[in-house]
Write a protein that holds these residues in place. Structure first.
Motif, PDB file in Angstrom:
ATOM      1  N   GLU A 173      20.663  -8.765 -78.795  1.00 32.35           N
ATOM      2  CA  GLU A 173      21.072  -7.347 -79.309  1.00 32.35           C
ATOM      3  C   GLU A 173      21.054  -6.316 -78.319  1.00 32.35           C
ATOM      4  O   GLU A 173      20.930  -6.576 -77.087  1.00 32.35           O
ATOM      5  N   SER A 174      21.602  -5.027 -78.517  1.00 29.49           N
ATOM      6  CA  SER A 174      22.077  -4.302 -77.464  1.00 29.49           C
ATOM      7  C   SER A 174      20.470  -3.774 -76.933  1.00 29.49           C
ATOM      8  O   SER A 174      19.575  -3.622 -77.502  1.00 29.49           O
ATOM      9  N   ALA A 175      20.774  -2.889 -75.740  1.00 29.12           N
ATOM     10  CA  ALA A 175      19.549  -2.466 -75.180  1.00 29.12           C
ATOM     11  C   ALA A 175      18.990  -1.337 -75.947  1.00 29.12           C
ATOM     12  O   ALA A 175      19.680  -0.605 -76.624  1.00 29.12           O
ATOM     13  N   ALA A 176      17.706  -1.307 -75.998  1.00 30.77           N
ATOM     14  CA  ALA A 176      16.794  -0.335 -76.962  1.00 30.77           C
ATOM     15  C   ALA A 176      17.576   0.962 -76.749  1.00 30.77           C
ATOM     16  O   ALA A 176      17.594   1.603 -78.081  1.00 30.77           O
TER      17      ALA A 176
ATOM     18  N   LYS B 247      18.248   2.975 -87.084  1.00 33.03           N
ATOM     19  CA  LYS B 247      17.664   1.971 -87.958  1.00 33.03           C
ATOM     20  C   LYS B 247      17.496   0.449 -87.304  1.00 33.03           C
ATOM     21  O   LYS B 247      16.508   0.060 -87.587  1.00 33.03           O
ATOM     22  N   ALA B 248      18.244   0.146 -86.591  1.00 32.42           N
ATOM     23  CA  ALA B 248      18.007  -0.792 -85.505  1.00 32.42           C
ATOM     24  C   ALA B 248      16.948  -0.981 -84.635  1.00 32.42           C
ATOM     25  O   ALA B 248      16.266  -2.012 -84.637  1.00 32.42           O
TER      26      ALA B 248
ATOM     27  N   ARG C 127      29.806  -5.739 -84.484  1.00 33.82           N
ATOM     28  CA  ARG C 127      30.327  -5.100 -83.444  1.00 33.82           C
ATOM     29  C   ARG C 127      30.301  -3.629 -83.536  1.00 33.82           C
ATOM     30  O   ARG C 127      30.293  -3.099 -84.320  1.00 33.82           O
ATOM     31  N   HIS C 128      30.429  -3.059 -82.149  1.00 32.10           N
ATOM     32  CA  HIS C 128      30.094  -1.779 -81.991  1.00 32.10           C
ATOM     33  C   HIS C 128      29.082  -0.624 -82.443  1.00 32.10           C
ATOM     34  O   HIS C 128      29.005   0.597 -82.575  1.00 32.10           O
ATOM     35  N   GLN C 129      28.293  -1.413 -83.006  1.00 31.61           N
ATOM     36  CA  GLN C 129      26.854  -0.954 -83.736  1.00 31.61           C
ATOM     37  C   GLN C 129      26.022  -0.230 -82.548  1.00 31.61           C
ATOM     38  O   GLN C 129      24.813  -0.712 -82.430  1.00 31.61           O
ATOM     39  N   VAL C 130      26.577   0.735 -81.871  1.00 31.74           N
ATOM     40  CA  VAL C 130      25.689   1.391 -80.748  1.00 31.74           C
ATOM     41  C   VAL C 130      25.823   2.760 -80.827  1.00 31.74           C
ATOM     42  O   VAL C 130      26.738   3.421 -81.454  1.00 31.74           O
ATOM     43  N   ASN C 131      24.931   3.565 -80.362  1.00 30.35           N
ATOM     44  CA  ASN C 131      24.898   5.124 -80.427  1.00 30.35           C
ATOM     45  C   ASN C 131      25.660   5.822 -79.644  1.00 30.35           C
ATOM     46  O   ASN C 131      26.017   7.084 -79.629  1.00 30.35           O
TER      47      ASN C 131
END
Length: 252
Positions: A240-243, A249-250, A180-184
């Protein structure tokens, strides 16, 4: 000689009177549109919009209520520290924003076209025009300001009532949805530490400061030990989250 002095005078007056870029030219600057806005830095945006960080909350409302004697809705949780702040400052420069968030101007502002903005005077029916600089609340604001879907989570009541029973969000989430929370736009490690210390850090975004009566359909990222069977409510969720929000890395 006299003509030369007059010409020089007019040139000096023009230099001080005319801005570098007039308004009509500024609104069509490439940074306001895709693709330039997708890579725009905060520094580029704030070069013209610095005032959003300089404005301050009025010390007293028109009705006479002093800010020092009233709590704003975002101050009601224990994890908020400090005086009332303006919208942009809360999301960019307050201690909480710097600790837990990594929001950029283009996290919310994805560009716009002046041709598509709401006309003045407004139309009497929905003509499909966009307000608020094309910030889409469904893909930006709702992520952190949606209602907590406690029924879907299996809680007996809203978190404010269930909290004494469970004590901490980590009672369950130490093993559930751990990716979780793995967004920029977030500082994932800091958020995890804050959530372990105080559940209000979790609840603050997941229902505690809800602007909307609906919850956000978060992507259901796979986590270690995730059950093979997908619940009915999650079958249409993205994985997965929006690009544009993915970490480098993701995205690769």
């Amino acid at each position: 000689m006299r003509i030369a002095l007059i010409a020089l005078l007019f040139a000096v007056q023009a230099a001080f009177a005319a801005p570098e870029t007039d308004y009509q030219a500024a609104i069509w600057h490439p940074l306001h549109f895709k693709p330039a806005i997708e890579t725009a830095t905060n520094e580029q945006c704030l070069a013209c919009h610095q005032e959003i960080l300089e404005k301050s909350v009025k010390s007293e409302s028109p009705a006479g209520v002093k800010a020092s004697e009233a709590l704003a809705w975002y101050q009601t949780l224990s994890v908020y520290d400090g005086e009332q702040e303006t919208f942009h400052r809360r999301h960019l420069v307050t201690p909480m924003a710097k600790e837990l968030m990594n929001l950029k101007c283009n996290t919310c502002h994805e560009g716009h076209s002046s041709r598509e903005e709401a006309p003045i005077p407004p139309t009497s029916t929905d003509a499909g025009f966009t307000l608020r600089k094309t910030v889409n609340p469904e893909t930006t604001c709702l992520k952190c300001h949606g209602q907590m879907d406690y029924q879907q989570m299996g809680l007996p009541s809203p978190w404010a009532q269930s909290q004494p029973m469970f004590q901490s969000c980590m009672t369950c989430h130490v093993a559930i949805r751990t990716t979780r929370h793995q967004v920029n736009y977030l500082n994932a490690e800091a958020i995890e530490k804050a959530g372990q210390a105080n559940s209000d850090s979790c609840y603050g975004c997941h229902g505690g400061r809800a602007w909307y009566r609906i919850s956000y359909p978060y992507p259901r990222h796979a986590w270690p030990g995730m059950a093979a069977t997908i619940p009915e409510w999650a079958k249409n969720r993205p994985t997965e989250s929006a690009a544009r929000f993915q970490l480098p890395k993701a995205a690769e």
